[in-house]
Design a protein around this motif. Structure first.
Motif, PDB file in Angstrom:
ATOM      1  N   ASP A  55       0.885  -1.168   0.043  1.00  0.00           N
ATOM      2  CA  ASP A  55      -0.072  -0.058  -0.026  1.00  0.00           C
ATOM      3  C   ASP A  55       0.810   0.993   0.094  1.00  0.00           C
ATOM      4  OD1 ASP A  55       0.962  -0.802   2.387  1.00  0.00           O
ATOM      5  OD2 ASP A  55      -1.113  -0.267   3.583  1.00  0.00           O
ATOM      6  N   GLN A  56       1.909   1.295   0.841  1.00  0.00           N
ATOM      7  CA  GLN A  56       2.731   2.432   1.020  1.00  0.00           C
ATOM      8  C   GLN A  56       3.584   2.527  -0.527  1.00  0.00           C
ATOM      9  OE1 GLN A  56       6.886   2.753   2.311  1.00  0.00           O
ATOM     10  NE2 GLN A  56       5.987   3.769   4.229  1.00  0.00           N
ATOM     11  N   GLY A  57       4.066   1.377  -0.894  1.00  0.00           N
ATOM     12  CA  GLY A  57       4.733   1.613  -2.091  1.00  0.00           C
ATOM     13  C   GLY A  57       3.818   2.072  -3.228  1.00  0.00           C
ATOM     14  N   MET A  58       2.523   1.696  -3.501  1.00  0.00           N
ATOM     15  CA  MET A  58       1.898   2.250  -4.678  1.00  0.00           C
ATOM     16  C   MET A  58       1.396   3.667  -4.131  1.00  0.00           C
ATOM     17  SD  MET A  58       0.806   1.552  -7.442  1.00  0.00           S
ATOM     18  CE  MET A  58       1.103  -0.341  -7.639  1.00  0.00           C
ATOM     19  N   ASP A  59       1.175   3.902  -3.073  1.00  0.00           N
ATOM     20  CA  ASP A  59       0.825   5.452  -2.553  1.00  0.00           C
ATOM     21  C   ASP A  59       2.101   6.063  -3.169  1.00  0.00           C
ATOM     22  OD1 ASP A  59      -1.619   5.273  -1.628  1.00  0.00           O
ATOM     23  OD2 ASP A  59      -0.924   5.132   0.383  1.00  0.00           O
ATOM     24  N   TRP A  60       3.413   5.854  -2.905  1.00  0.00           N
ATOM     25  CA  TRP A  60       4.544   6.499  -3.219  1.00  0.00           C
ATOM     26  C   TRP A  60       4.739   6.533  -4.964  1.00  0.00           C
ATOM     27  CZ3 TRP A  60       9.052   7.402  -5.440  1.00  0.00           C
ATOM     28  CH2 TRP A  60      10.050   8.143  -4.625  1.00  0.00           C
TER      29      TRP A  60
ATOM     30  N   ALA B  62      13.118  -4.915 -15.417  1.00  0.00           N
ATOM     31  CA  ALA B  62      12.648  -3.705 -14.901  1.00  0.00           C
ATOM     32  C   ALA B  62      13.395  -2.664 -14.063  1.00  0.00           C
ATOM     33  CB  ALA B  62      11.619  -4.205 -13.842  1.00  0.00           C
ATOM     34  N   ALA B  63      12.958  -1.459 -14.140  1.00  0.00           N
ATOM     35  CA  ALA B  63      13.540  -0.300 -13.170  1.00  0.00           C
ATOM     36  C   ALA B  63      13.234  -0.560 -11.897  1.00  0.00           C
ATOM     37  CB  ALA B  63      13.134   0.983 -13.736  1.00  0.00           C
ATOM     38  N   VAL B  64      14.116  -0.404 -10.765  1.00  0.00           N
ATOM     39  CA  VAL B  64      13.752  -0.630  -9.528  1.00  0.00           C
ATOM     40  C   VAL B  64      13.853   0.567  -8.850  1.00  0.00           C
ATOM     41  CG1 VAL B  64      14.460  -1.922  -7.394  1.00  0.00           C
ATOM     42  CG2 VAL B  64      14.459  -3.084  -9.650  1.00  0.00           C
ATOM     43  N   VAL B  65      13.084   1.090  -8.023  1.00  0.00           N
ATOM     44  CA  VAL B  65      12.867   2.238  -7.091  1.00  0.00           C
ATOM     45  C   VAL B  65      12.951   1.558  -5.551  1.00  0.00           C
ATOM     46  CG1 VAL B  65      11.831   4.065  -6.224  1.00  0.00           C
ATOM     47  CG2 VAL B  65      11.584   3.592  -8.612  1.00  0.00           C
ATOM     48  N   GLY B  66      13.953   2.082  -4.946  1.00  0.00           N
ATOM     49  CA  GLY B  66      14.150   1.540  -3.481  1.00  0.00           C
ATOM     50  C   GLY B  66      13.916   2.661  -2.523  1.00  0.00           C
ATOM     51  N   VAL B  67      13.103   2.563  -1.658  1.00  0.00           N
ATOM     52  CA  VAL B  67      13.028   3.797  -0.533  1.00  0.00           C
ATOM     53  C   VAL B  67      13.439   3.657   0.630  1.00  0.00           C
ATOM     54  CG1 VAL B  67      11.300   5.575   0.153  1.00  0.00           C
ATOM     55  CG2 VAL B  67      11.277   4.970  -2.083  1.00  0.00           C
TER      56      VAL B  67
ATOM     57  N   THR C 209      -1.050  17.059   3.679  1.00  0.00           N
ATOM     58  CA  THR C 209      -1.981  16.138   3.316  1.00  0.00           C
ATOM     59  C   THR C 209      -1.156  14.837   3.218  1.00  0.00           C
ATOM     60  OG1 THR C 209      -3.643  17.542   2.633  1.00  0.00           O
ATOM     61  CG2 THR C 209      -3.505  15.096   2.071  1.00  0.00           C
ATOM     62  N   ARG C 210      -0.199  14.982   2.190  1.00  0.00           N
ATOM     63  CA  ARG C 210       0.845  13.768   1.679  1.00  0.00           C
ATOM     64  C   ARG C 210       1.343  13.273   2.944  1.00  0.00           C
ATOM     65  NH1 ARG C 210       5.914  12.478   0.205  1.00  0.00           N
ATOM     66  NH2 ARG C 210       6.624  14.629   0.623  1.00  0.00           N
ATOM     67  N   VAL C 211       1.999  13.959   3.571  1.00  0.00           N
ATOM     68  CA  VAL C 211       2.793  13.610   4.829  1.00  0.00           C
ATOM     69  C   VAL C 211       1.914  12.914   5.896  1.00  0.00           C
ATOM     70  CG1 VAL C 211       4.961  14.744   4.311  1.00  0.00           C
ATOM     71  CG2 VAL C 211       3.508  15.818   5.897  1.00  0.00           C
ATOM     72  N   HIS C 212       0.821  13.511   6.223  1.00  0.00           N
ATOM     73  CA  HIS C 212       0.008  13.130   7.293  1.00  0.00           C
ATOM     74  C   HIS C 212      -0.520  11.757   6.766  1.00  0.00           C
ATOM     75  CE1 HIS C 212       0.207  16.337  10.158  1.00  0.00           C
ATOM     76  NE2 HIS C 212       0.145  17.296   9.163  1.00  0.00           N
TER      77      HIS C 212
END
Length: 260
Positions: free
Chosen positions: A10-15, A64-69, A160-163
């Motif tokens: 969920d966090q990954g898709m939101d990001w 695939a491209a990979v994004v790691g947070v 709104t985004r960070v909350h």
């Protein structure tokens, strides 16, 4: 899309949702110990990297491209080291990354006492929910490693985004196993053969990140051939006020690495 601490698919898709509006297909998973993904006996970044590749195999995707947070950057890096042929581009955002002892960090190391306090907070839905209700600023400062003053001064859209990111951690009990691993991750890291990574790499961090990712990010970028480093003076771990610029930079990088 490899999510960070307190996350899941969920966090990954939101990001990554803004990337989908640019016509990009996003695959978001939950790492070991998050939501319904079990934690195996070997939950190392190396094992997670291999699991990411198994996911690509299951989906019939060759590259695939990979994004790691944040903590997700550790397994993203291991993908580039262990399976470089499966990655078209690599993006590391506020990465938890090793740095030599001679490199001065921008934040003090997290103490064992603070680690223990965080683990108690992050193991209880009630405690975390209560923290958000009565002491949200300390949660942002100590759990999400972002100066509250930046959030108060941000635009309504950014607030709104960070909350929403802070609230998305609930139910924290469904993420506790992964969070426990991530909380201590930085103390278990060692040097990597970064100079052998052949993948186009973009690394992004902020100097005031409370988790001290700036120094490790800058060092990582300096060792990967051809890597680009974007360093902001402020923004904290959540990159407050930098969201649009970060997404634009990522889109530009991915498109330059995959011109088709």
């Amino acid at each position: 899309m490899v999510h960070g601490s307190g996350g899941g698919h969920d966090q990954g898709m939101d990001w990554a949702r803004p990337l989908t509006r640019q016509g990009m297909r996003v695959i978001a998973m939950s790492r070991f110990g998050y939501l319904r993904t079990p934690r195996p006996a070997d939950a190392s970044p190396e094992a997670q990297a291999d699991a990411h590749v198994c996911l690509l195999d299951a989906l019939g995707i060759g590259k695939a491209a990979v994004v790691g947070v944040s903590a997700g950057a550790t397994s993203a890096l291991q993908m580039a080291l262990r399976h470089p042929g499966r990655i078209s581009a690599l993006v590391l955002v506020v990465p938890i990354a090793w740095k030599p002892g001679s490199v001065v960090d921008s934040a003090p190391p997290v103490s064992d006492e603070k680690d223990a306090w965080l683990l108690r907070l992050l193991g209880s839905d009630f405690l975390y929910w209560t923290g958000l209700q009565v002491a949200r600023d300390p949660v942002f400062r100590h759990v999400l490693a972002t100066p509250p003053k930046l959030i108060h001064a941000a635009s309504p859209q950014e607030q709104t985004r960070v909350h929403a990111m802070a609230e998305r951690v609930l139910p924290v009990s469904k993420r506790a196993l992964g969070l426990r691993d991530d909380t201590r991750l930085g103390k278990r890291l060692g040097p990597l053969a970064l100079e052998t990574i052949p993948v186009p790499t973009l690394v992004i961090s902020a100097r005031d990140d409370g988790f001290g990712t700036y120094a490790g990010a800058e060092y990582t970028a300096s060792r990967i051939p051809g890597a680009r480093f974007i360093g902001y003076m402020d923004g904290g771990h959540l990159l407050v006020g930098r969201d649009e610029a970060v997404r634009d930079a990522i889109v530009d990088w991915l498109r330059s690495a995959n011109p088709q």
